[in-house]
Design a protein around this motif. Structure first.
Motif, PDB file in Angstrom:
ATOM      1  N   ASP A  73       0.843  -1.199   0.000  1.00 11.69           N
ATOM      2  CA  ASP A  73       0.000   0.000   0.000  1.00 11.69           C
ATOM      3  C   ASP A  73       0.879   1.250   0.000  1.00 11.69           C
ATOM      4  N   VAL A  74       0.386   2.296  -0.632  1.00 14.50           N
ATOM      5  CA  VAL A  74       1.064   3.601  -0.617  1.00 14.50           C
ATOM      6  C   VAL A  74       0.296   4.506   0.340  1.00 14.50           C
ATOM      7  N   PHE A  75       1.031   5.173   1.239  1.00  9.22           N
ATOM      8  CA  PHE A  75       0.428   6.148   2.143  1.00  9.22           C
ATOM      9  C   PHE A  75       0.624   7.543   1.567  1.00  9.22           C
ATOM     10  N   ILE A  76      -0.392   8.392   1.693  1.00  3.51           N
ATOM     11  CA  ILE A  76      -0.221   9.808   1.359  1.00  3.51           C
ATOM     12  C   ILE A  76      -0.974  10.641   2.391  1.00  3.51           C
ATOM     13  N   ASN A  77      -0.301  11.638   2.927  1.00  6.20           N
ATOM     14  CA  ASN A  77      -0.926  12.527   3.906  1.00  6.20           C
ATOM     15  C   ASN A  77      -1.899  13.460   3.193  1.00  6.20           C
ATOM     16  N   ILE A  78      -3.077  13.608   3.769  1.00  9.92           N
ATOM     17  CA  ILE A  78      -4.121  14.373   3.072  1.00  9.92           C
ATOM     18  C   ILE A  78      -4.585  15.615   3.831  1.00  9.92           C
ATOM     19  N   THR A  79      -4.023  15.876   5.012  1.00  6.35           N
ATOM     20  CA  THR A  79      -4.373  17.112   5.722  1.00  6.35           C
ATOM     21  C   THR A  79      -3.162  17.668   6.450  1.00  6.35           C
ATOM     22  N   GLY A  80      -3.232  18.966   6.761  1.00  5.30           N
ATOM     23  CA  GLY A  80      -2.229  19.595   7.607  1.00  5.30           C
ATOM     24  C   GLY A  80      -0.961  20.007   6.875  1.00  5.30           C
ATOM     25  N   ALA A  81       0.015  20.425   7.651  1.00  3.81           N
ATOM     26  CA  ALA A  81       1.276  20.944   7.102  1.00  3.81           C
ATOM     27  C   ALA A  81       2.060  19.890   6.344  1.00  3.81           C
ATOM     28  N   SER A  82       1.811  18.606   6.645  1.00  4.63           N
ATOM     29  CA  SER A  82       2.556  17.531   5.983  1.00  4.63           C
ATOM     30  C   SER A  82       1.793  16.972   4.780  1.00  4.63           C
ATOM     31  N   VAL A  83       0.784  17.693   4.315  1.00  6.25           N
ATOM     32  CA  VAL A  83      -0.025  17.226   3.197  1.00  6.25           C
ATOM     33  C   VAL A  83       0.860  16.894   1.995  1.00  6.25           C
ATOM     34  N   ALA A  84       0.528  15.798   1.311  1.00  9.69           N
ATOM     35  CA  ALA A  84       1.197  15.330   0.089  1.00  9.69           C
ATOM     36  C   ALA A  84       2.469  14.526   0.345  1.00  9.69           C
ATOM     37  N   ARG A  85       2.869  14.370   1.612  1.00 14.60           N
ATOM     38  CA  ARG A  85       3.998  13.466   1.864  1.00 14.60           C
ATOM     39  C   ARG A  85       3.553  12.036   1.608  1.00 14.60           C
ATOM     40  N   SER A  86       4.439  11.206   1.052  1.00 12.07           N
ATOM     41  CA  SER A  86       4.031   9.843   0.733  1.00 12.07           C
ATOM     42  C   SER A  86       5.169   8.854   0.879  1.00 12.07           C
ATOM     43  N   CYS A  87       4.788   7.598   1.160  1.00 10.49           N
ATOM     44  CA  CYS A  87       5.753   6.504   1.242  1.00 10.49           C
ATOM     45  C   CYS A  87       5.008   5.192   1.068  1.00 10.49           C
ATOM     46  N   ILE A  88       5.770   4.110   0.939  1.00  8.10           N
ATOM     47  CA  ILE A  88       5.188   2.773   0.837  1.00  8.10           C
ATOM     48  C   ILE A  88       5.242   2.113   2.202  1.00  8.10           C
ATOM     49  N   VAL A  89       4.194   1.385   2.549  1.00  5.51           N
ATOM     50  CA  VAL A  89       4.126   0.742   3.855  1.00  5.51           C
ATOM     51  C   VAL A  89       5.280  -0.250   4.024  1.00  5.51           C
ATOM     52  N   PRO A  90       6.008  -0.183   5.152  1.00  8.09           N
ATOM     53  CA  PRO A  90       6.985  -1.227   5.450  1.00  8.09           C
ATOM     54  C   PRO A  90       6.263  -2.444   6.032  1.00  8.09           C
ATOM     55  N   ASP A  91       6.589  -3.617   5.558  1.00  9.61           N
ATOM     56  CA  ASP A  91       5.860  -4.816   5.976  1.00  9.61           C
ATOM     57  C   ASP A  91       5.979  -5.109   7.464  1.00  9.61           C
ATOM     58  N   ASP A  92       7.057  -4.599   8.104  1.00  2.00           N
ATOM     59  CA  ASP A  92       7.262  -4.953   9.510  1.00  2.00           C
ATOM     60  C   ASP A  92       6.332  -4.215  10.469  1.00  2.00           C
ATOM     61  N   ILE A  93       5.464  -3.320   9.964  1.00  2.00           N
ATOM     62  CA  ILE A  93       4.488  -2.669  10.853  1.00  2.00           C
ATOM     63  C   ILE A  93       3.110  -3.319  10.767  1.00  2.00           C
ATOM     64  N   LEU A  94       2.968  -4.274   9.858  1.00  2.00           N
ATOM     65  CA  LEU A  94       1.677  -4.946   9.705  1.00  2.00           C
ATOM     66  C   LEU A  94       1.435  -5.930  10.840  1.00  2.00           C
ATOM     67  N   PRO A  95       0.191  -6.114  11.287  1.00  2.00           N
ATOM     68  CA  PRO A  95      -1.051  -5.486  10.818  1.00  2.00           C
ATOM     69  C   PRO A  95      -1.143  -4.029  11.246  1.00  2.00           C
TER      70      PRO A  95
END
Length: 201
Positions: A73-95
């Protein structure tokens, strides 16, 4: 787009675009361990910041069953000062789950590579588009809506080229990691050698 590749709406290229919510009680309801709860402070341009990663219990997670995070999954911030920052989920944080400030973008693997789309989001010219969308509402708080994400026009090279690009990125990242390990090992050996010289003296 010098190759004149087709442009498609992001909504046509993904299986999911969606954000979550904060459990009742806010920060006070977070756990010391459990299911990872992703907030905008964790999502940075091109990397995931583990600092202050929050956790929720299974009951809270069940209430956020519509935003279960999956590998790639790709994460993208959608509100606030960090809006539009993005990265790919690291598997080691799942679930994991996400809150209302972070959107999940889940690519259709036969048409869109997550590494490609994440790097497109990080591209300077595309980043300016995302930031301008975030400011378009005229509100004091920057925000990108789900509809605006769905309507993003994405340059779409053939999936074979996207995958080739993703493999290249992976090799570059691997090389960077190996260089860091080598430099750290070299530095450690140098320090140990100097300590040995001091002891012998």
């Amino acid at each position: 787009n010098k190759k004149s590749w087709k442009k498609r709406l992001l909504n046509d290229l993904v299986d999911k675009i969606g954000s979550g919510a904060t459990p009742k009680g806010g920060k006070e309801s977070y756990q010391d361990h459990g299911i990872s709860f992703i907030r905008s402070m964790n999502v940075h341009d091109g990397y995931f910041n583990y600092k202050d990663l929050a956790y929720i219990n299974s009951t809270q997670a069940k209430q956020l069953s519509n935003v279960i995070v999956q590998s790639q999954d790709v994460f993208i911030n959608i509100t606030g000062a960090s809006v539009a920052r993005s990265c790919i989920v690291p598997d080691d944080i799942l679930p994991a789950r996400v809150n209302q400030h972070v959107s999940i973008i889940r690519c259709k693997s036969d048409v869109l590579n997550p590494i490609f789309i994440n790097n497109l989001f990080l591209n300077d010219s595309f980043k300016r588009i995302l930031l301008s969308i975030g400011l378009s509402g005229g509100a004091t708080r920057q925000a990108i809506t789900k509809k605006q994400l769905e309507m993003l026009k994405i340059i779409l090279p053939p999936i074979s080229l996207q995958n080739e690009f993703a493999n290249f990125v992976h090799q570059v990242d691997k090389s960077k990691f190996e260089n860091i390990v080598y430099l750290n090992k070299t530095l450690l050996n140098k320090i140990l050698s100097q300590i040995g010289d001091v002891i012998r003296d």
